[in-house]
Design a protein around this motif. Structure first.
Motif, PDB file in Angstrom:
ATOM      1  N   SER A  34       9.955   5.251   1.255  1.00 54.66           N
ATOM      2  CA  SER A  34       8.716   4.973   0.507  1.00 54.66           C
ATOM      3  C   SER A  34       9.028   4.468  -0.894  1.00 54.66           C
ATOM      4  O   SER A  34       8.457   3.466  -1.351  1.00 54.66           O
ATOM      5  N   ASN A  35       9.938   5.137  -1.566  1.00 54.79           N
ATOM      6  CA  ASN A  35      10.283   4.729  -2.932  1.00 54.79           C
ATOM      7  C   ASN A  35      10.899   3.336  -2.965  1.00 54.79           C
ATOM      8  O   ASN A  35      10.572   2.514  -3.831  1.00 54.79           O
TER       9      ASN A  35
ATOM     10  N   LYS B  62       8.227   0.646  -2.182  1.00 52.13           N
ATOM     11  CA  LYS B  62       7.242   0.531  -3.279  1.00 52.13           C
ATOM     12  C   LYS B  62       7.841  -0.199  -4.474  1.00 52.13           C
ATOM     13  O   LYS B  62       7.171  -0.987  -5.143  1.00 52.13           O
ATOM     14  N   GLN B  63       9.122   0.059  -4.732  1.00 52.58           N
ATOM     15  CA  GLN B  63       9.781  -0.615  -5.855  1.00 52.58           C
ATOM     16  C   GLN B  63       9.786  -2.127  -5.688  1.00 52.58           C
ATOM     17  O   GLN B  63       9.724  -2.872  -6.662  1.00 52.58           O
ATOM     18  N   GLN B  64       9.853  -2.574  -4.426  1.00 52.89           N
ATOM     19  CA  GLN B  64       9.868  -4.014  -4.150  1.00 52.89           C
ATOM     20  C   GLN B  64       8.476  -4.547  -3.811  1.00 52.89           C
ATOM     21  O   GLN B  64       8.348  -5.689  -3.362  1.00 52.89           O
ATOM     22  N   SER B  65       7.465  -3.703  -3.987  1.00 56.69           N
ATOM     23  CA  SER B  65       6.060  -4.097  -3.749  1.00 56.69           C
ATOM     24  C   SER B  65       5.839  -4.604  -2.324  1.00 56.69           C
ATOM     25  O   SER B  65       5.095  -5.559  -2.091  1.00 56.69           O
ATOM     26  N   ILE B  66       6.494  -3.958  -1.367  1.00 57.45           N
ATOM     27  CA  ILE B  66       6.294  -4.312   0.049  1.00 57.45           C
ATOM     28  C   ILE B  66       5.231  -3.371   0.617  1.00 57.45           C
ATOM     29  O   ILE B  66       5.435  -2.154   0.673  1.00 57.45           O
ATOM     30  N   PRO B  67       4.072  -3.904   1.035  1.00 57.85           N
ATOM     31  CA  PRO B  67       3.037  -3.037   1.620  1.00 57.85           C
ATOM     32  C   PRO B  67       3.490  -2.474   2.969  1.00 57.85           C
ATOM     33  O   PRO B  67       4.061  -3.192   3.775  1.00 57.85           O
TER      34      PRO B  67
ATOM     35  N   GLN C 244      11.739  -8.179   5.720  1.00 54.34           N
ATOM     36  CA  GLN C 244      12.150  -7.899   4.344  1.00 54.34           C
ATOM     37  C   GLN C 244      12.501  -6.417   4.172  1.00 54.34           C
ATOM     38  O   GLN C 244      13.520  -6.061   3.569  1.00 54.34           O
TER      39      GLN C 244
ATOM     40  N   LEU D 216       7.125  -9.237   6.408  1.00 60.31           N
ATOM     41  CA  LEU D 216       7.257  -7.995   5.636  1.00 60.31           C
ATOM     42  C   LEU D 216       8.204  -7.017   6.333  1.00 60.31           C
ATOM     43  O   LEU D 216       9.026  -6.357   5.681  1.00 60.31           O
TER      44      LEU D 216
END
Length: 801
Positions: free
Chosen positions: A67-68, A71-76, A105, A102
């Protein structure tokens, strides 16, 4: 992951999946859309499934890290625990993504962070179909709309169905210059057969339909129009992907013409593998089946895969221009001077491929394979994919996810049992063969990937009755497994197919069943475990050794064994009726022994079935050349079927393409004489003398395949390479195309100056080479068993004193 789709609408149809693809759509919020093209009784139908999410799995212990990182890479994404675990009993989370990009990635990012992602290599379309148990046949509903040549179904809901398609086929073949400029396109179909030919219209008497076009651009346009009008499901051809489709894509690109050969006016897409240079073609709504690849998948074997050679072998008929050396020159000449003959030749090639497919039931084979396993119609090989399609959905429902591939540190399993042979010349040898030995071992001893995991959980001394012992530490659960049942169902289906003379269906089932061991024994399969494969092969060794003991206890001699077959000498001659009776008695007694033994020893039901296959009236088991040790996988035997004699060669010169016709003819005649107790000495002397006198010059040609590019042979230069280099040097000198730079097959002879290409033979033939290398080894394999010696037979008479 639930894999279910409720189909309640009254507007329901069913059909057969032709092509599948998924793409991320920018105009739909970059959501993924799955597109399936389906053949139905009412024509082609396009199914569109929107907003299907990509998924892979991670360990629950990594949930917060995943999750972290994302989220850091703004991947939904979405991540939450699911009721699944690994084979190591670790709980799992599912990671969901709105589109394929996505998911890719995220996978790359997590892999770089040393976080394992499970089942991340399963394509979205494959997962969608396999989780719904859709294998070819499909039932669907949704929002239907009618278009010019097809129906479209949006918001499609799908589930499995039993559907037997009736697919339309066209055989396609191009003729072109050596530079790849198109001359004509042949199209052979029950709907319409024609040749689209560049040139001015002219009168002709040939019974073919020629559509004349002005130039190459017009030819490509006419081809697109033909596909839109006649709309075939299947395109067949010979090397049709790597040659015809590749060239069509290239020429259309040169003309800047969208090559809309797919349904709904979608374009042909051709790509090439970076590693193997193999080509792949996608034509939405149409399946391209290459004759060579499909025959290989159906386990056909030919000395040469050239259309001329395969057509002669299967149909007794070949190409109109059958000289490969002059074929290009003749095609060029015909295009300039005799376009009617070129059109006839073009269409004949199409029809040869059509007839090969019909003769071998190749399309039906591909359909049945897809119905059984869910793999695409055009999938080459596909054993691992077939196993994954069948096994994964069941595994998920049992609460497990599949392991990842382990390409390193894997421990190979033993191969099939091959016993040392007793060389000799025998009367009356029986072949007893275990029917599908490895599948029957899997069925009998409950061998299964999940069964191994569950079996190993059982503690020693507790619930011991639940575990079936395997090899190398493996043990299998008696009730928690899938593979034995899968094989049992396939086995029963094959028995029905054989009873109904459904050859293509029977062959498809046989290949699938036999591939299961190969899959489990391959490091390229996610379920590979040496305990699985070894529990199959080492059990096979045990069964073969024990069966030999049982046979020899009855007074016969087992002279050889190989994987699942035993060769049994009856010690003295027997007629066919006597041999048949012994064979039937042996298999009856041995099968009963195994039933009782497996019940007593393991409390299991035996699926082993020994069959009586063949009675050889005479049989030769030779030695290894230059040795007294018996050979393996090499023998010859004489059988009598309905009063007709036939010799069977296995692994010997007559069964190998790298030996000349000279050796084949000599071996057939010599062995036949010896099998019939005739003195062969006069024949041998005459054959050698005739060879030296040039009587058999037409039989001296070697044919060998160049397995690498010509310039890659550097240190060891085998004869075929030397001949190929001479041939292409001559081709270059004469201004002809080079034939052998990129692999190929070369014909050559041995001369006093070494190997020379057949087409450019200049030196005298080295007859002594053929006597020493082609005749003598054949004779040496059998003559010692009748007290004769080749050198003594052909030595000149030098007097008695």
């Amino acid at each position: 992951m639930n894999g279910s789709s409720d189909i309640n609408s009254a507007n329901i149809d069913q059909g057969f999946v032709l092509t599948r693809q998924a793409r991320d759509l920018h105009h739909s919020g970059f959501q993924t859309q799955i597109e399936l093209w389906v053949a139905t009784d009412n024509g082609p139908t396009q199914l569109l499934i929107a907003a299907e999410r990509s998924v892979f799995f991670v360990l629950q212990e990594h949930q917060q890290t995943v999750s972290n990182t994302l989220k850091q890479q703004s991947i939904p994404f979405e991540i939450h625990p699911v009721a699944l675990k690994t084979f190591s009993q670790q709980p799992i989370c599912a990671c969901y993504f709105g589109n394929i990009q996505l998911a890719n990635q995220a996978k790359n990012l997590l892999t770089q962070s040393n976080i394992d992602c499970f089942e991340d290599d399963i394509r979205l379309t494959d997962r969608y179909l396999m989780e719904r148990f859709i294998r070819g046949g499909i039932q669907f509903t949704g929002q239907f709309s009618q278009h010019k040549h097809y129906k479209k179904v949006t918001q499609a809901l799908c589930k499995s169905a039993s559907y037997q398609p009736n697919l339309t086929v066209v055989s396609l073949d191009l003729e072109c210059s050596e530079k790849g400029i198109l001359y004509s396109v042949g199209l052979d179909s029950k709907m319409d057969s024609r040749v689209i030919m560049i040139g001015s219209p002219q009168e002709y008497d040939a019974e073919i339909n020629i559509q004349w076009v002005e130039n190459e651009y017009a030819l490509l346009k006419a081809l697109v129009d033909w596909f839109e009008q006649f709309d075939p499901d299947i395109i067949i051809g010979w090397n049709v992907i790597d040659f015809d489709c590749r060239l069509l894509a290239k020429r259309a690109e040169w003309h800047k013409l969208p090559l809309k050969l797919g349904r709904a006016q979608q374009k042909l897409y051709f790509r090439q593998s970076n590693n193997t240079q193999q080509g792949f073609v996608s034509i939405p709504g149409r399946v391209v089946l290459d004759g060579i690849d499909t025959l290989k998948t159906a386990t056909y074997h030919f000395n040469s895969w050239a259309l001329e050679s395969v057509a002669q072998s299967l149909l007794g008929e070949g190409k109109i221009i059958h000289d490969p050396f002059n074929r290009m020159d003749e095609i060029n000449r015909q295009f300039r001077e005799d376009k009617i003959s070129l059109a006839t030749y073009n269409l004949q090639d199409c029809r040869l491929v059509t007839r090969i497919f019909e003769k071998t039931h190749l399309l039906q084979f591909a359909i049945e394979r897809s119905r059984l396993t869910g793999v695409e119609l055009d999938r080459i090989g596909g054993s691992v994919a077939a196993f994954t399609n069948l096994y994964l959905p069941q595994l998920h429902r049992a609460g497990y996810i599949a392991p990842n591939l382990h390409s390193e540190n894997w421990f190979a399993s033993p191969g099939g049992y091959v016993m040392d042979s007793d060389p000799g010349l025998y009367h009356s040898v029986l072949v007893l063969d275990f029917k599908s030995l490895y599948p029957s071992i899997i069925r009998t001893f409950l061998i299964d990937p999940m069964g191994l995991v569950e079996g190993l959980k059982l503690e020693i001394g507790k619930e011991e009755h639940q575990a079936v012992a395997g090899f190398r530490g493996g043990q299998f659960h008696r009730s928690k497994h899938f593979l034995p049942n899968m094989i049992e169902e396939l086995w029963a289906a094959r028995d029905v197919a054989k009873k109904n003379n459904e050859a293509a269906f029977s062959q498809a089932i046989k290949i699938i069943m036999n591939s299961f061991y190969g899959v489990l024994g391959s490091s390229g399969c996610r379920f590979f475990d040496t305990r699985l494969a070894s529990s199959i092969t080492m059990r096979g060794h045990e069964i073969m050794k024990q069966t030999r003991i049982l046979i020899e206890e009855q007074g016969y001699q087992v002279i050889y064994g190989d994987t699942d077959s035993l060769f049994v000498s009856l010690i003295k001659p027997h007629n066919q009726q006597q041999a048949d009776q012994i064979g039937q008695n042996l298999i009856k007694d041995i099968n009963q022994w195994w039933v009782q033994h497996i019940k007593d020893e393991y409390n299991l039901q035996s699926a082993l079935e020994l069959e009586y296959e063949t009675h050889y009236q005479r049989f030769l088991m030779p030695t290894i050349r230059g040795s007294e040790t018996g050979s393996k996988k090499r023998y010859c035997g004489l059988i009598n079927t309905n009063g007709k004699e036939k010799m069977i060669f296995k692994g010997l010169e007559s069964a190998r393409t790298d030996w000349t016709p000279l050796s084949h003819h000599f071996q057939h005649k010599l062995y036949s004489m010896i099998f019939h107790d005739e003195d062969p000495q006069a024949f041998i002397r005459q054959y050698v003398e005739d060879t030296q006198n040039g009587v058999y010059d037409d039989d001296l040609v070697y044919q060998k395949r160049l397995r690498r590019k010509l310039n890659e042979y550097q240190k060891n230069i085998p004869p075929q390479v030397r001949a190929a280099r001479l041939a292409d040097a001559k081709n270059a000198h004469l201004g002809r195309p080079l034939q052998y730079q990129n692999k190929g097959r070369i014909e050559y002879l041995f001369t006093l100056n070494g190997p020379e290409p057949k087409d450019y033979l200049e030196s005298p033939i080295d007859y002594q080479h053929y006597i020493d290398k082609q005749i003598k080894p054949v004779a040496d394999a059998i003559l010692p068993f009748i007290g004769l010696d080749f050198e003594s037979i052909i030595a000149p008479q030098i007097g008695l004193f």
